[in-house]
Design a protein around this motif. Structure first.
Motif, PDB file in Angstrom:
ATOM      1  N   GLY A 221       0.830  -1.195   0.000  1.00 32.16           N
ATOM      2  CA  GLY A 221       0.000   0.000   0.000  1.00 32.16           C
ATOM      3  C   GLY A 221       0.864   1.244   0.000  1.00 32.16           C
ATOM      4  O   GLY A 221       2.077   1.181   0.191  1.00 32.16           O
ATOM      5  N   SER A 222       0.234   2.369  -0.223  1.00 28.20           N
ATOM      6  CA  SER A 222       0.951   3.635  -0.246  1.00 28.20           C
ATOM      7  C   SER A 222       1.008   4.229   1.151  1.00 28.20           C
ATOM      8  O   SER A 222      -0.013   4.345   1.829  1.00 28.20           O
ATOM      9  N   ASP A 229      -2.861   6.532  -4.242  1.00 29.78           N
ATOM     10  CA  ASP A 229      -4.027   5.697  -3.984  1.00 29.78           C
ATOM     11  C   ASP A 229      -3.671   4.544  -3.036  1.00 29.78           C
ATOM     12  O   ASP A 229      -2.495   4.226  -2.830  1.00 29.78           O
ATOM     13  N   ASP A 230      -4.714   3.912  -2.500  1.00 32.05           N
ATOM     14  CA  ASP A 230      -4.562   2.746  -1.627  1.00 32.05           C
ATOM     15  C   ASP A 230      -3.628   3.037  -0.450  1.00 32.05           C
ATOM     16  O   ASP A 230      -2.671   2.314  -0.179  1.00 32.05           O
ATOM     17  N   GLN A 242     -10.415  -3.271   2.574  1.00 29.80           N
ATOM     18  CA  GLN A 242      -9.108  -2.687   2.294  1.00 29.80           C
ATOM     19  C   GLN A 242      -8.069  -3.765   2.008  1.00 29.80           C
ATOM     20  O   GLN A 242      -7.270  -3.646   1.070  1.00 29.80           O
ATOM     21  N   LYS A 245      -8.584  -5.108  -1.426  1.00 29.32           N
ATOM     22  CA  LYS A 245      -8.206  -4.125  -2.444  1.00 29.32           C
ATOM     23  C   LYS A 245      -6.697  -3.990  -2.574  1.00 29.32           C
ATOM     24  O   LYS A 245      -6.166  -3.790  -3.680  1.00 29.32           O
ATOM     25  N   LEU A 246      -5.983  -4.105  -1.461  1.00 30.33           N
ATOM     26  CA  LEU A 246      -4.534  -3.922  -1.483  1.00 30.33           C
ATOM     27  C   LEU A 246      -3.800  -5.004  -2.263  1.00 30.33           C
ATOM     28  O   LEU A 246      -2.637  -4.816  -2.630  1.00 30.33           O
ATOM     29  N   SER A 248      -4.169  -5.663  -5.196  1.00 34.83           N
ATOM     30  CA  SER A 248      -3.898  -5.136  -6.539  1.00 34.83           C
ATOM     31  C   SER A 248      -2.549  -4.422  -6.606  1.00 34.83           C
ATOM     32  O   SER A 248      -2.039  -4.156  -7.698  1.00 34.83           O
ATOM     33  N   GLN A 249      -1.969  -4.113  -5.434  1.00 35.23           N
ATOM     34  CA  GLN A 249      -0.680  -3.421  -5.393  1.00 35.23           C
ATOM     35  C   GLN A 249       0.505  -4.378  -5.478  1.00 35.23           C
ATOM     36  O   GLN A 249       1.652  -3.943  -5.627  1.00 35.23           O
TER      37      GLN A 249
END
Length: 360
Positions: A221-222, A229-230, A242, A245-246, A248-249
């Motif tokens: 994540g960022s 993002d994220d 979350q 979704k993470l 995808s990083q």
């Protein structure tokens, strides 16, 4: 962070692997495999109570299953994919390598990436770089990282450098980080504020954008100050949505080495033009070396007087010699011009070559 490479300032490129983050308490590859196997060992007792595995990962798997209502018994299939990863970890070179081999199996890929995000964030929270703001902390405990390479790197980076010169100094640094963690970003943000009290958080954030930082395989994540993002705090526990979704990083080897990627282009440009290379805790896997500088690039001569320093801690003498020869071939140097040491940790490398790695 700087997004593009510039050749106006002589660059030092730091190539950072898991051995470097280990000094702050993050896991190396073998330890990460064990943590992932444990997290994906999702089991229930006869009362249907979960008694093994990671509850957060299971909740994310249930959410993923709910988002695919047309797939019958999807959650059971995802759970079994996690077991496949668990059982294969003792055989795998790394979790990254295993996911890439099975990248056509999206269930294995999802389970593997969920486990990477979850275990790395947990490791960040246990590391020496964690700032527990819930407990009222606002700064790093610098005495706990004094004997790590982070401190040696910072001492070289700030040597004889007034606040007015930081922008130029930072612009001479490129970081190519093969880890999913955000250790260096976390460290620099707090270290600069502590060392230069005249600079506030906003000014430090602006200055740090002078550094080029690349994570070829993504991150968990960022970190907030990057304003991307994220976003997730260093060492935070993500909620179910979350966490899903993470994933995808996180990139597989194939995704990370995509030659059409602007990051790969910039990385190779910096590897070609930099006047100094420093490998820290890097395992020198062939795929990663190909990402940095592919075979057949020997015609691209480096700048005159290039210096190469590297740790190879824990690597045998014979393999260390082989690595030195391969680096020499890819960098168009003599192997004797490459200082690769299997008797030094990352921290010790900065001590041994403090003058040679000076920015002054």
């Amino acid at each position: 962070m700087a997004e593009t490479s510039s050749t106006s300032t002589p660059k030092t490129v730091f190539i950072v692997g898991a051995g470097a983050s280990k000094e702050a308490g993050l896991p190396i590859g073998s330890e990460l495999k064990q943590a992932i196997a444990k997290a994906l060992d999702i089991q229930f007792d006869y009362g249907n109570q979960m008694n093994r595995g990671d509850r957060n990962i299971y909740a994310a798997l249930r959410l993923a299953a709910a988002q695919n209502p047309t797939r019958k018994d999807w959650i059971r299939s995802l759970q079994q994919a996690g077991w496949y990863i668990r059982d294969a970890m003792p055989q795998a070179i790394s979790i990254d390598n295993f996911i890439d081999i099975h990248s056509e199996d999206k269930q294995i890929e999802l389970c593997g990436k969920l486990a990477i995000v979850r275990t790395i964030l947990e490791a960040e929270a246990r590391s020496a770089l964690f700032v527990d703001q819930l407990q009222g902390r606002r700064q790093l405990m610098h005495e706990g990282i004094e004997n790590t390479w982070f401190n040696g790197f910072f001492q070289r980076l700030t040597e004889n450098c007034k606040p007015s010169g930081l922008g130029e100094r930072l612009s001479s640094v490129v970081l190519i980080i093969f880890n999913y963690d955000r250790c260096i970003e976390q460290y620099l943000y707090y270290a600069l504020q502590n060392f230069y009290p005249s600079l506030n958080a906003s000014e430090v954030t602006s200055l740090l954008r002078n550094i080029e930082i690349y994570h070829p395989y993504g991150t968990v994540g960022s970190i907030p100050w990057l304003r991307k993002d994220d976003v997730i705090e260093y060492g935070a526990t993500p909620n179910t949505e979350q966490l899903l979704k993470l994933t995808s990083q996180i990139k597989t080897f194939t995704e990370g080495t995509d030659e059409s990627s602007s990051a790969v282009t910039a990385i190779r440009s910096n590897m070609k033009t930099s006047h100094r290379l420093v490998f820290l805790g890097f395992a020198f896997h062939p795929l990663n070396l190909d990402l940095l500088r592919p075979r057949g690039a020997e015609h691209m001569s480096p700048p005159t007087g290039r210096c190469v320093f590297a740790t190879a801690h824990g690597i045998s003498d014979s393999d260390t010699k082989a690595i030195a020869n391969e680096l020499a071939a890819r960098s168009v140097l003599s192997a004797r011009d490459i200082k690769i040491r299997n008797d030094l940790t990352c921290s010790q490398l900065f001590q041994e070559y403090s003058r040679s790695m000076s920015f002054t």
